[in-house]
Scaffold this motif. Structure first.
Motif, mmCIF file in Angstrom:
data_model
loop_
_atom_site.group_PDB
_atom_site.id
_atom_site.type_symbol
_atom_site.label_atom_id
_atom_site.label_comp_id
_atom_site.label_asym_id
_atom_site.label_seq_id
_atom_site.Cartn_x
_atom_site.Cartn_y
_atom_site.Cartn_z
ATOM 1 N N UNK A 26 25.463 -9.094 -25.334
ATOM 2 C CA UNK A 26 26.565 -9.242 -26.286
ATOM 3 C C UNK A 26 27.838 -9.794 -25.647
ATOM 4 N N UNK A 27 27.721 -10.104 -24.382
ATOM 5 C CA UNK A 27 28.930 -10.535 -23.680
ATOM 6 C C UNK A 27 28.747 -11.951 -23.157
ATOM 7 N N UNK A 28 29.863 -12.620 -22.971
ATOM 8 C CA UNK A 28 29.826 -13.908 -22.274
ATOM 9 C C UNK A 28 31.174 -14.072 -21.583
ATOM 10 N N UNK A 29 31.111 -14.463 -20.339
ATOM 11 C CA UNK A 29 32.305 -14.414 -19.512
ATOM 12 C C UNK A 29 32.886 -15.784 -19.191
ATOM 13 N N UNK A 30 32.250 -16.823 -19.668
ATOM 14 C CA UNK A 30 32.771 -18.164 -19.424
ATOM 15 C C UNK A 30 31.979 -19.124 -20.300
ATOM 16 N N UNK A 31 32.484 -20.340 -20.436
ATOM 17 C CA UNK A 31 31.771 -21.381 -21.169
ATOM 18 C C UNK A 31 31.146 -22.330 -20.139
ATOM 19 N N UNK A 32 29.834 -22.555 -20.208
ATOM 20 C CA UNK A 32 29.214 -23.445 -19.230
ATOM 21 C C UNK A 32 29.846 -24.836 -19.290
ATOM 22 N N UNK A 33 30.112 -25.407 -18.124
ATOM 23 C CA UNK A 33 30.705 -26.737 -18.105
ATOM 24 C C UNK A 33 29.717 -27.794 -17.653
ATOM 25 N N UNK A 63 21.238 -26.760 -8.583
ATOM 26 C CA UNK A 63 22.138 -26.729 -7.417
ATOM 27 C C UNK A 63 23.523 -27.085 -7.925
ATOM 28 N N UNK A 64 24.354 -26.061 -8.046
ATOM 29 C CA UNK A 64 25.736 -26.290 -8.455
ATOM 30 C C UNK A 64 25.944 -26.117 -9.945
ATOM 31 N N UNK A 65 27.102 -26.462 -10.386
ATOM 32 C CA UNK A 65 27.449 -26.300 -11.788
ATOM 33 C C UNK A 65 28.582 -25.310 -11.922
ATOM 34 N N UNK A 66 29.431 -25.561 -12.903
ATOM 35 C CA UNK A 66 30.563 -24.654 -13.050
ATOM 36 C C UNK A 66 30.831 -24.365 -14.512
ATOM 37 N N UNK A 67 31.777 -23.489 -14.738
ATOM 38 C CA UNK A 67 32.061 -23.023 -16.094
ATOM 39 C C UNK A 67 33.572 -22.966 -16.280
ATOM 40 N N UNK A 68 33.997 -22.795 -17.516
ATOM 41 C CA UNK A 68 35.410 -22.599 -17.820
ATOM 42 C C UNK A 68 35.580 -21.165 -18.286
ATOM 43 N N UNK A 69 36.334 -20.386 -17.541
ATOM 44 C CA UNK A 69 36.483 -18.967 -17.860
ATOM 45 C C UNK A 69 37.880 -18.687 -18.377
ATOM 46 N N UNK A 70 37.998 -17.619 -19.154
ATOM 47 C CA UNK A 70 39.314 -17.148 -19.601
ATOM 48 C C UNK A 70 39.630 -15.903 -18.779
ATOM 49 N N UNK A 71 40.803 -15.903 -18.138
ATOM 50 C CA UNK A 71 41.120 -14.804 -17.236
ATOM 51 C C UNK A 71 41.689 -13.604 -17.979
ATOM 52 N N UNK A 72 41.382 -12.436 -17.417
ATOM 53 C CA UNK A 72 42.012 -11.201 -17.876
ATOM 54 C C UNK A 72 43.516 -11.399 -17.885
ATOM 55 N N UNK A 113 30.544 -35.463 -13.953
ATOM 56 C CA UNK A 113 30.187 -34.143 -14.470
ATOM 57 C C UNK A 113 28.955 -34.285 -15.356
ATOM 58 N N UNK A 114 27.916 -33.504 -15.033
ATOM 59 C CA UNK A 114 26.682 -33.571 -15.809
ATOM 60 C C UNK A 114 26.664 -32.394 -16.772
ATOM 61 N N UNK A 115 26.600 -32.667 -18.088
ATOM 62 C CA UNK A 115 26.879 -31.620 -19.078
ATOM 63 C C UNK A 115 25.899 -30.446 -19.033
ATOM 64 N N UNK A 116 26.349 -29.343 -19.635
ATOM 65 C CA UNK A 116 25.506 -28.160 -19.741
ATOM 66 C C UNK A 116 25.014 -27.959 -21.172
ATOM 67 N N UNK A 117 25.335 -28.902 -22.059
ATOM 68 C CA UNK A 117 24.874 -28.749 -23.437
ATOM 69 C C UNK A 117 23.617 -29.591 -23.662
ATOM 70 N N UNK A 118 22.839 -29.140 -24.666
ATOM 71 C CA UNK A 118 21.603 -29.874 -24.967
ATOM 72 C C UNK A 118 21.924 -31.287 -25.449
ATOM 73 N N UNK A 119 22.906 -31.384 -26.340
ATOM 74 C CA UNK A 119 23.270 -32.723 -26.829
ATOM 75 C C UNK A 119 23.870 -33.573 -25.710
#
Lengths: 440, 333
Positions: free
Chosen positions: A144-151, A309-318, A349-355
């Protein structure tokens, strides 16, 4: 550079000590925060290290006058930006949003640095837009949780010198067994099939990921460290054999020497992530047009498994006062075709979305690879990456310990698997030292 | 690359030690009062006469000394040569041509590209560095001079305690202070501003130490008394008489401080988020951290690193004259 590295390491250490003390006190970050829109105009700050990301942010700012984002770029995460995030979280002036690589998310999570976006309907509704395994990387195993959006993502495949394989009548290996046989034939020509990069533990982690291993698990309270599972042992033993039989070279990666090995045809393949396409093109300019990309060799013939190998996300900080708007922006940045195209153009940047895997820009043939549409191979690979590989909360330490062991193993002192065993116990100790519950 | 980025940082502690020796030897000579402030003998002339009078070195030891110097000169210059050569090459030639000799000469194209990249952010970084280092060193030197002068020439309770605390400050590495400074600046909301890097740069315990030693030996008490009798205030005395007498030491402090701020990497790394506030060291570091994934940046890092040492070289060439006369002043008498 050594001086700086030591300085950075010292700071990392001091922050670990500082934050180790603070992690027990503040727990507000772990609760799902209310995710409701604010009244009126909102200003967000965002720290990233992607060159050119400000162009994409400009597009957003023009279209969204009520949610203005100020983006700031600096060194990449492990070169200081993560450390700054931790300092800023401690001082209470962290930006609203920040770029964090997947393998660093658990560290921020155990320090309560990340806002749980599980309460944001927009976010949860977007789950299916993302490649399945990337969602696993940002939900950290919680449903039920998610801590960042895959980039972005780094699915792995095999770059190979198509011309050399053909001239020497060697078949393109599709399994790791064939890869070893091919390695012997390549060695007979005087070259090496590839280079085992001793310091680059992330590549090895990608191999383990492909083999079905997972180095960490978290059941909600306790961490399990498993650097020595069957998959890891299989991969370690395999590469140990190649090293012992002198079938692979072992120069340090990312050096001129290493570039040169590829540029002169002394190394024929590279099992790497999608972003490696540019590393070869710039490091081995004399070989333009001679490379191709194929699916990574498999452990069993007919399997379809890929590592990452690698990959990053966009997180919202506390501490962000506007999680709703921040999440909305992060979703746009990482899912809209316009933003993804811009990020790909400016920083590969190589996307993390299916589209995103089917962006027009990723459908074109690439000149350096003989006009092969190489990104099709990576799109397939992305779908084949296992979902349950997880990272631990002390990856910097784990990487350091294992790669120290790898360096000794490469020079004949111990084996790769010994290094993993050493990394295992060192990681368990590190978790205990930070009072992070760990199962043994 | 790595050698270049770190060599100036390594350089300053070395030179610290080197010039430490000079002031201490001055103390040993016990030069209170009569030191004469370096006006009498000029350095070169003095050393000439010494050599004529002193014992002659054997050709063998001269050759030995020359060889040692030659080796060290090469050791220091080869990285810079490498950097210069690398900045003249086009990106593809960087890896596949000899590292220490020219390929096609592309220096000016490369500089053009560097300056055009991301709307000239590199020039902004250079300007920032000049501001941080130039203004910071100027004000830092002034403060150090006032402080050292006061400690040397005024008697007041706690003088030695203050001086000892300052001496202790010399021993604390700036890196260790960066994180506490960040937390303090966070409290007052000054992080990620020009001031967050500029204000800490104004402090130079070593400068206070050096100016105190120098003031004690090169500003005669009699002169101060004379100017007081003539009716000059303390501040006027300081700026019109003492500063001039201390000038060689002030140049030394300025140079140290300039180099230290120019190379101060860790404090900006921690304090700054906004790229437009970065000094050039941090900016290049940020690019260099991404060379693996964005290989185009390598060229910019190389050319940028090469250009970034030029202001340091110019500063040294312009000021070393004063520096030499400062360290040599009064040492041969």
């Amino acid at each position: 550079m050594n001086l700086k590295r030591t300085a950075v390491a010292a700071a990392v250490l001091s922050a670990v000590v500082l934050s180790g003390c603070s992690s027990t006190t503040g727990s507000e970050g772990s609760d799902a925060a209310a995710c409701t829109p604010a009244d009126g105009k909102v200003e967000l700050s965002f720290t990233s290290w992607i060159p050119g990301i400000e162009d994409a942010v400009d597009v957003w700012n023009k279209a969204n006058p009520d949610i203005q984002v100020a983006v700031q770029t600096g060194p990449n995460g492990n070169s200081g930006t993560y450390q700054n995030f931790f300092n800023q979280l401690k001082a209470g002036n962290a930006p609203d949003l920040g770029q964090i690589e997947y393998d660093a998310l658990p560290n921020f999570r155990v320090q309560n640095g990340l806002m749980d976006l599980g309460a944001c309907e927009d976010v949860m509704a977007s789950k299916d837009k993302f490649v399945d395994w990337t969602w696993g990387q940002v939900s950290l195993g919680e449903s039920d949780s998610v801590y960042a959006i895959p980039q972005d993502s780094g699915p792995m495949a095999m770059f190979y010198r198509a011309d050399l394989f053909e001239q020497n009548g060697i078949a393109i290996p599709t399994t790791w067994d064939e890869y070893k046989e091919a390695a012997k034939k390549v060695r007979a020509t005087g070259s090496y099939i590839t280079n085992f990069s001793q310091g680059d533990i992330n590549q090895f982690a990608g191999f383990v990921w492909q083999a079905g291993g997972s180095w960490f698990q978290n059941d909600g309270t306790d961490w399990t460290v498993d650097l020595t599972d069957d998959a890891s042992k299989k991969v370690a033993d395999y590469w140990q054999e190649l090293i012992d039989e002198d079938l692979v070279s072992t120069v340090p990666a990312w050096t001129t020497e290493w570039d040169n090995a590829y540029n002169t045809g002394a190394a024929w393949t590279w099992n790497s992530a999608v972003w490696g396409a540019n590393s070869i093109a710039s490091g081995a300019p004399d070989t333009a047009g001679k490379w191709s990309v194929a699916q990574a060799p498999q452990w069993k013939s007919g399997d379809k498994a890929a590592g990452n190998w690698g990959g990053s996300s966009t997180a919202v900080f506390t501490g962000s006062e506007h999680p709703y708007e921040a999440a909305k922006f992060a979703l746009w940045l990482n899912t809209s075709e316009e933003a993804l195209t811009m990020l790909n153009e400016s920083a590969n940047i190589y996307p993390a979305t299916k589209d995103g895997l089917n962006l027009p820009i990723l459908k074109q043939g690439v000149e350096f690879y003989g006009n092969q549409p190489i990104y099709d191979v990576f799109a397939d690979a992305s779908a084949e990456v296992a979902e349950d590989f997880a990272w631990g909360p002390t990856m910097t330490q784990t990487y350091n310990d294992v790669s120290d062991g790898f360096k000794s193993a490469v020079s004949g002192d111990g084996t790769l698997f010994d290094a993993l065993k050493k990394g295992q116990s060192a990681t368990v100790d590190a978790l205990k030292a930070q009072s992070i519950p760990v199962k043994e | 690359m790595s050698a270049i980025l770190s060599s100036p940082a390594n350089g300053s502690p070395d030179s610290n030690q080197a010039s430490d020796a000079a002031p201490t030897s001055r103390i040993r000579r016990g030069g209170r009062g009569q030191a004469g402030g370096g006006h009498g003998h000029q350095g070169p002339a003095g050393s000439d006469t010494t050599r004529a009078r002193g014992p002659r070195e054997s050709p063998l030891s001269r050759a030995g000394a020359l060889i040692v110097m030659l080796v060290f000169t090469l050791y220091f210059l080869i990285p810079i040569w490498w950097l210069f050569i690398a900045s003249t090459k086009s990106a593809p030639q960087f890896g596949n041509t000899p590292a220490l000799w020219f390929a096609d000469f592309n220096l000016f194209e490369n500089i053009g590209q560097l300056i055009a990249y991301r709307d000239g952010v590199y020039l902004k970084w250079m300007l920032n560095s000049v501001l941080y280092a130039g203004l910071g060193a100027l004000l830092g030197t002034l403060f150090a001079a006032m402080c050292g002068y006061a400690l040397a020439k005024y008697r007041f309770p706690g003088r030695d305690a203050i001086f000892n605390v300052v001496l202790g400050g010399v021993l604390v590495p700036a890196t260790a202070l960066a994180l506490p400074l960040f937390l303090i600046f966070s409290q007052v909301g000054l992080t990620n501003t020009f001031w967050s890097v500029f204000l800490p740069s104004l402090v130079s315990p070593f400068g206070v130490y050096l100016t105190r030693i120098f003031a004690a030996s090169s500003v005669p008490d009699e002169l101060l008394e004379a100017s007081r009798l003539d009716g000059a205030g303390e501040i006027r005395t300081f700026f019109t008489i003492s500063v001039r007498l201390m000038f060689p030491a002030l140049v030394t402090v300025f140079l140290f401080q300039f180099v230290a701020i120019w190379n101060n990497f860790f404090l900006p790394l921690i304090m700054l988020r906004d790229e437009t506030l970065f000094p050039v060291t941090l900016g290049l570091y940020a690019w260099n951290s991404q060379v693996n994934q964005i290989p185009e940046l390598r060229l910019y890092v190389l050319v940028g690193a090469f250009l970034s040492i030029i202001p340091l070289v110019i500063t040294f060439l312009l000021l070393q004259r004063f520096w030499r006369s400062g360290l040599g002043a009064g040492s041969v008498k």
